[in-house]
Motif scaffolding. Structure first.
Motif, PDB file in Angstrom:
ATOM      1  N   LEU A   7       0.817  -1.217   0.000  1.00  0.00           N
ATOM      2  CA  LEU A   7       0.000   0.000   0.000  1.00  0.00           C
ATOM      3  C   LEU A   7       0.847   1.261   0.000  1.00  0.00           C
ATOM      4  O   LEU A   7       0.381   2.323  -0.414  1.00  0.00           O
ATOM      5  CB  LEU A   7      -0.934  -0.008   1.218  1.00  0.00           C
ATOM      6  CG  LEU A   7      -1.823  -1.249   1.367  1.00  0.00           C
ATOM      7  CD1 LEU A   7      -2.646  -1.160   2.646  1.00  0.00           C
ATOM      8  CD2 LEU A   7      -2.725  -1.417   0.152  1.00  0.00           C
ATOM      9  N   GLY A   8       2.068   1.172   0.502  1.00  0.00           N
ATOM     10  CA  GLY A   8       2.957   2.322   0.575  1.00  0.00           C
ATOM     11  C   GLY A   8       4.265   1.902   1.200  1.00  0.00           C
ATOM     12  O   GLY A   8       4.426   0.761   1.641  1.00  0.00           O
ATOM     13  N   LEU A   9       5.216   2.832   1.257  1.00  0.00           N
ATOM     14  CA  LEU A   9       6.515   2.542   1.856  1.00  0.00           C
ATOM     15  C   LEU A   9       6.656   3.121   3.258  1.00  0.00           C
ATOM     16  O   LEU A   9       7.676   2.914   3.910  1.00  0.00           O
ATOM     17  CB  LEU A   9       7.645   3.068   0.965  1.00  0.00           C
ATOM     18  CG  LEU A   9       7.755   2.408  -0.413  1.00  0.00           C
ATOM     19  CD1 LEU A   9       9.036   2.839  -1.110  1.00  0.00           C
ATOM     20  CD2 LEU A   9       7.681   0.885  -0.322  1.00  0.00           C
ATOM     21  N   PHE A  10       5.648   3.839   3.727  1.00  0.00           N
ATOM     22  CA  PHE A  10       5.685   4.335   5.098  1.00  0.00           C
ATOM     23  C   PHE A  10       5.633   3.153   6.059  1.00  0.00           C
ATOM     24  O   PHE A  10       4.722   2.324   6.015  1.00  0.00           O
ATOM     25  CB  PHE A  10       4.508   5.264   5.371  1.00  0.00           C
ATOM     26  CG  PHE A  10       4.443   5.743   6.808  1.00  0.00           C
ATOM     27  CD1 PHE A  10       5.343   6.691   7.273  1.00  0.00           C
ATOM     28  CD2 PHE A  10       3.508   5.230   7.687  1.00  0.00           C
ATOM     29  CE1 PHE A  10       5.300   7.128   8.588  1.00  0.00           C
ATOM     30  CE2 PHE A  10       3.448   5.658   9.008  1.00  0.00           C
ATOM     31  CZ  PHE A  10       4.349   6.610   9.450  1.00  0.00           C
ATOM     32  N   GLY A  11       6.646   3.039   6.897  1.00  0.00           N
ATOM     33  CA  GLY A  11       6.664   1.979   7.893  1.00  0.00           C
ATOM     34  C   GLY A  11       7.197   0.644   7.414  1.00  0.00           C
ATOM     35  O   GLY A  11       7.360  -0.273   8.224  1.00  0.00           O
ATOM     36  N   ILE A  12       7.483   0.500   6.137  1.00  0.00           N
ATOM     37  CA  ILE A  12       8.008  -0.771   5.640  1.00  0.00           C
ATOM     38  C   ILE A  12       9.458  -0.923   6.089  1.00  0.00           C
ATOM     39  O   ILE A  12      10.221   0.041   6.111  1.00  0.00           O
ATOM     40  CB  ILE A  12       7.875  -0.855   4.102  1.00  0.00           C
ATOM     41  CG1 ILE A  12       8.103  -2.297   3.627  1.00  0.00           C
ATOM     42  CG2 ILE A  12       8.835   0.078   3.408  1.00  0.00           C
ATOM     43  CD1 ILE A  12       7.724  -2.526   2.168  1.00  0.00           C
ATOM     44  N   GLU A  13       9.826  -2.127   6.479  1.00  0.00           N
ATOM     45  CA  GLU A  13      11.158  -2.357   7.028  1.00  0.00           C
ATOM     46  C   GLU A  13      12.204  -2.515   5.934  1.00  0.00           C
ATOM     47  O   GLU A  13      11.897  -2.892   4.797  1.00  0.00           O
ATOM     48  CB  GLU A  13      11.132  -3.604   7.921  1.00  0.00           C
ATOM     49  CG  GLU A  13      10.249  -3.445   9.147  1.00  0.00           C
ATOM     50  CD  GLU A  13      10.226  -4.690  10.019  1.00  0.00           C
ATOM     51  OE1 GLU A  13      10.900  -5.684   9.648  1.00  0.00           O
ATOM     52  OE2 GLU A  13       9.543  -4.675  11.057  1.00  0.00           O
ATOM     53  N   ARG A  14      13.440  -2.227   6.304  1.00  0.00           N
ATOM     54  CA  ARG A  14      14.558  -2.311   5.353  1.00  0.00           C
ATOM     55  C   ARG A  14      14.680  -3.710   4.761  1.00  0.00           C
ATOM     56  O   ARG A  14      14.941  -3.863   3.559  1.00  0.00           O
ATOM     57  CB  ARG A  14      15.859  -1.918   6.063  1.00  0.00           C
ATOM     58  CG  ARG A  14      17.083  -1.942   5.151  1.00  0.00           C
ATOM     59  CD  ARG A  14      18.303  -1.420   5.852  1.00  0.00           C
ATOM     60  NE  ARG A  14      19.454  -1.426   4.956  1.00  0.00           N
ATOM     61  CZ  ARG A  14      20.345  -0.457   4.871  1.00  0.00           C
ATOM     62  NH1 ARG A  14      20.220   0.620   5.621  1.00  0.00           N
ATOM     63  NH2 ARG A  14      21.374  -0.546   4.040  1.00  0.00           N
ATOM     64  N   GLU A  15      14.470  -4.732   5.576  1.00  0.00           N
ATOM     65  CA  GLU A  15      14.599  -6.109   5.099  1.00  0.00           C
ATOM     66  C   GLU A  15      13.599  -6.415   3.994  1.00  0.00           C
ATOM     67  O   GLU A  15      13.900  -7.164   3.057  1.00  0.00           O
ATOM     68  CB  GLU A  15      14.409  -7.096   6.256  1.00  0.00           C
ATOM     69  CG  GLU A  15      15.531  -7.086   7.287  1.00  0.00           C
ATOM     70  CD  GLU A  15      15.512  -5.853   8.189  1.00  0.00           C
ATOM     71  OE1 GLU A  15      14.438  -5.199   8.262  1.00  0.00           O
ATOM     72  OE2 GLU A  15      16.555  -5.532   8.789  1.00  0.00           O
ATOM     73  N   GLU A  16      12.395  -5.856   4.093  1.00  0.00           N
ATOM     74  CA  GLU A  16      11.388  -6.093   3.062  1.00  0.00           C
ATOM     75  C   GLU A  16      11.764  -5.396   1.756  1.00  0.00           C
ATOM     76  O   GLU A  16      11.568  -5.944   0.663  1.00  0.00           O
ATOM     77  CB  GLU A  16      10.018  -5.617   3.547  1.00  0.00           C
ATOM     78  CG  GLU A  16       9.419  -6.491   4.636  1.00  0.00           C
ATOM     79  CD  GLU A  16       7.978  -6.121   4.933  1.00  0.00           C
ATOM     80  OE1 GLU A  16       7.073  -6.696   4.305  1.00  0.00           O
ATOM     81  OE2 GLU A  16       7.766  -5.245   5.790  1.00  0.00           O
ATOM     82  N   ILE A  17      12.287  -4.175   1.857  1.00  0.00           N
ATOM     83  CA  ILE A  17      12.736  -3.472   0.657  1.00  0.00           C
ATOM     84  C   ILE A  17      13.873  -4.242  -0.001  1.00  0.00           C
ATOM     85  O   ILE A  17      13.901  -4.427  -1.224  1.00  0.00           O
ATOM     86  CB  ILE A  17      13.170  -2.034   0.993  1.00  0.00           C
ATOM     87  CG1 ILE A  17      11.960  -1.200   1.456  1.00  0.00           C
ATOM     88  CG2 ILE A  17      13.835  -1.375  -0.220  1.00  0.00           C
ATOM     89  CD1 ILE A  17      12.305   0.207   1.885  1.00  0.00           C
ATOM     90  N   GLU A  18      14.812  -4.721   0.806  1.00  0.00           N
ATOM     91  CA  GLU A  18      15.931  -5.488   0.264  1.00  0.00           C
ATOM     92  C   GLU A  18      15.452  -6.764  -0.413  1.00  0.00           C
ATOM     93  O   GLU A  18      15.981  -7.167  -1.459  1.00  0.00           O
ATOM     94  CB  GLU A  18      16.934  -5.807   1.374  1.00  0.00           C
ATOM     95  CG  GLU A  18      17.710  -4.580   1.848  1.00  0.00           C
ATOM     96  CD  GLU A  18      18.607  -4.869   3.037  1.00  0.00           C
ATOM     97  OE1 GLU A  18      18.385  -5.909   3.711  1.00  0.00           O
ATOM     98  OE2 GLU A  18      19.530  -4.073   3.300  1.00  0.00           O
ATOM     99  N   LEU A  19      14.436  -7.413   0.176  1.00  0.00           N
ATOM    100  CA  LEU A  19      13.871  -8.622  -0.429  1.00  0.00           C
ATOM    101  C   LEU A  19      13.297  -8.315  -1.805  1.00  0.00           C
ATOM    102  O   LEU A  19      13.529  -9.057  -2.769  1.00  0.00           O
ATOM    103  CB  LEU A  19      12.785  -9.209   0.479  1.00  0.00           C
ATOM    104  CG  LEU A  19      11.985 -10.383  -0.098  1.00  0.00           C
ATOM    105  CD1 LEU A  19      12.899 -11.573  -0.357  1.00  0.00           C
ATOM    106  CD2 LEU A  19      10.841 -10.773   0.847  1.00  0.00           C
ATOM    107  N   ILE A  20      12.562  -7.220  -1.914  1.00  0.00           N
ATOM    108  CA  ILE A  20      11.978  -6.836  -3.205  1.00  0.00           C
ATOM    109  C   ILE A  20      13.077  -6.536  -4.220  1.00  0.00           C
ATOM    110  O   ILE A  20      13.025  -6.996  -5.364  1.00  0.00           O
ATOM    111  CB  ILE A  20      11.045  -5.620  -3.027  1.00  0.00           C
ATOM    112  CG1 ILE A  20       9.821  -5.998  -2.186  1.00  0.00           C
ATOM    113  CG2 ILE A  20      10.599  -5.082  -4.391  1.00  0.00           C
ATOM    114  CD1 ILE A  20       8.979  -4.807  -1.750  1.00  0.00           C
ATOM    115  N   LEU A  21      14.092  -5.768  -3.808  1.00  0.00           N
ATOM    116  CA  LEU A  21      15.163  -5.389  -4.731  1.00  0.00           C
ATOM    117  C   LEU A  21      15.973  -6.601  -5.175  1.00  0.00           C
ATOM    118  O   LEU A  21      16.347  -6.717  -6.354  1.00  0.00           O
ATOM    119  CB  LEU A  21      16.072  -4.340  -4.088  1.00  0.00           C
ATOM    120  CG  LEU A  21      15.412  -3.011  -3.680  1.00  0.00           C
ATOM    121  CD1 LEU A  21      16.468  -2.023  -3.196  1.00  0.00           C
ATOM    122  CD2 LEU A  21      14.597  -2.408  -4.813  1.00  0.00           C
ATOM    123  N   ASN A  22      16.240  -7.519  -4.259  1.00  0.00           N
ATOM    124  CA  ASN A  22      16.996  -8.723  -4.616  1.00  0.00           C
ATOM    125  C   ASN A  22      16.191  -9.623  -5.548  1.00  0.00           C
ATOM    126  O   ASN A  22      16.742 -10.217  -6.485  1.00  0.00           O
ATOM    127  CB  ASN A  22      17.391  -9.492  -3.350  1.00  0.00           C
ATOM    128  CG  ASN A  22      18.438  -8.761  -2.527  1.00  0.00           C
ATOM    129  OD1 ASN A  22      19.196  -7.950  -3.057  1.00  0.00           O
ATOM    130  ND2 ASN A  22      18.489  -9.033  -1.233  1.00  0.00           N
TER     131      ASN A  22
END
Length: 304
Positions: A7-22
């Motif tokens: 729904l958005g990137l507010f509050g999303i954790e770094r590990e989740e962003i890294e998972l998406i990017l990887n």
């Protein structure tokens, strides 16, 4: 991913962003193959609910869905029951009754994606809700930065332009800050939200100073369709004081990297020669958008 929605990137954790990017990195390799299709979401049905005009985002999502072998249904307001007065809730629930798995929504109202996540059982992906957030654009921007520099942490990123009306700016601020970047914004005072410094960003009102102190410029267009009053004297004057030109780059920072989420208004927020220069990653952003959206749909689609 922890949630079945994006729904958005507010509050999303770094590990989740890294998972998406990887995960996107793996799908980028798929896109380089002669056969650019995998059976990952075969049997899944994804509906694209676009209540606003779109070129890059809509086509990018549709390509990502088809590359994953999903069944794709495209919705447009014209020719639908929305024109007859049907509400967003009724439109979405009727479509869900046909047994769908994911909904990608773009809507002019902030919070539309959050609203659907409360009334539907399907997973929701926010493709832009008003002036609120555009998480997939910010994720593809971060993927592009990481691909170029090998990192995001410690880089200085300045978002230039119509910050006040931009959902791209807000999602980028949330995501980049989470990933350790130093984020600033630049534009006329009338287009900078009040108290934006509370989000941990630096504000520049002089674009030359912003160029001098940044590694990356993410240039935004002037969103005239969202403006209900005059925020600056003229387009010509805006370009004179805030346009990203070759002269400015050569004078203040020859090595700066240029990004733009599109659509570009050439010779308004950015000159044509800068948009097409060697430092420009604009077309790379478009390609990476497919890989990033494949990653998001894969992570949510297999979860659902």
């Amino acid at each position: 991913m922890k949630s079945k929605h994006l729904l958005g990137l507010f509050g999303i954790e770094r590990e989740e962003i890294e998972l998406i990017l990887n995960t996107a990195h793996n799908f980028k390799e798929v896109l380089e193959r002669p056969i650019k299709k995998v059976p990952t979401l075969q049997g899944k049905t994804i509906v694209n609910l676009f209540f606003e005009s779109s070129t890059r985002t809509r086509i990018s999502f549709e390509l990502a869905e088809r590359r994953l072998s999903a069944d794709v249904v495209n919705f447009s307001v014209s020719g639908s029951s929305v024109a007859k007065g049907e509400t967003l809730k009724d439109t979405a629930r009727n479509i869900e009754a046909m047994k769908i798995d994911l909904v990608v929504i773009r809507h002019s109202s902030p919070g539309a994606a959050h609203f659907l996540s409360r009334v539907l059982n399907a997973g929701i992906v926010n493709a832009g809700d008003g002036t609120h957030e555009h998480p997939t654009q910010a994720l593809l921007d971060m993927f592009t930065i990481n691909e170029k520099f090998g990192r995001i942490d410690g880089l200085k990123v300045c978002i230039v332009g119509d910050i006040l009306h931009s959902r791209v700016a807000l999602s980028n601020i949330f995501g980049l800050k989470t990933m350790g970047a130093s984020v600033s914004v630049c534009g006329p005072k009338t287009l900078i939200p009040r108290d934006i410094e509370k989000l941990g960003v630096k504000v520049y009102y002089n674009v030359n100073e912003a160029i001098r102190n940044s590694d990356i410029l993410n240039v935004l267009r002037i969103q005239l369709e969202r403006q209900d009053k005059v925020f600056f004297p003229s387009i010509r004057e805006y370009h004179l004081y805030y346009g990203i030109t070759r002269e400015r780059i050569q004078k203040y920072n020859r090595d700066i990297v240029i990004m733009h989420p599109g659509p570009i208004n050439r010779d308004v927020e950015i000159s044509a020669d800068v948009a097409d220069c060697e430092q420009s990653l604009i077309l790379q952003q478009v390609l990476n958008g497919v890989a990033v959206r494949m990653a998001i749909l894969y992570l949510l689609g297999t979860k659902n």
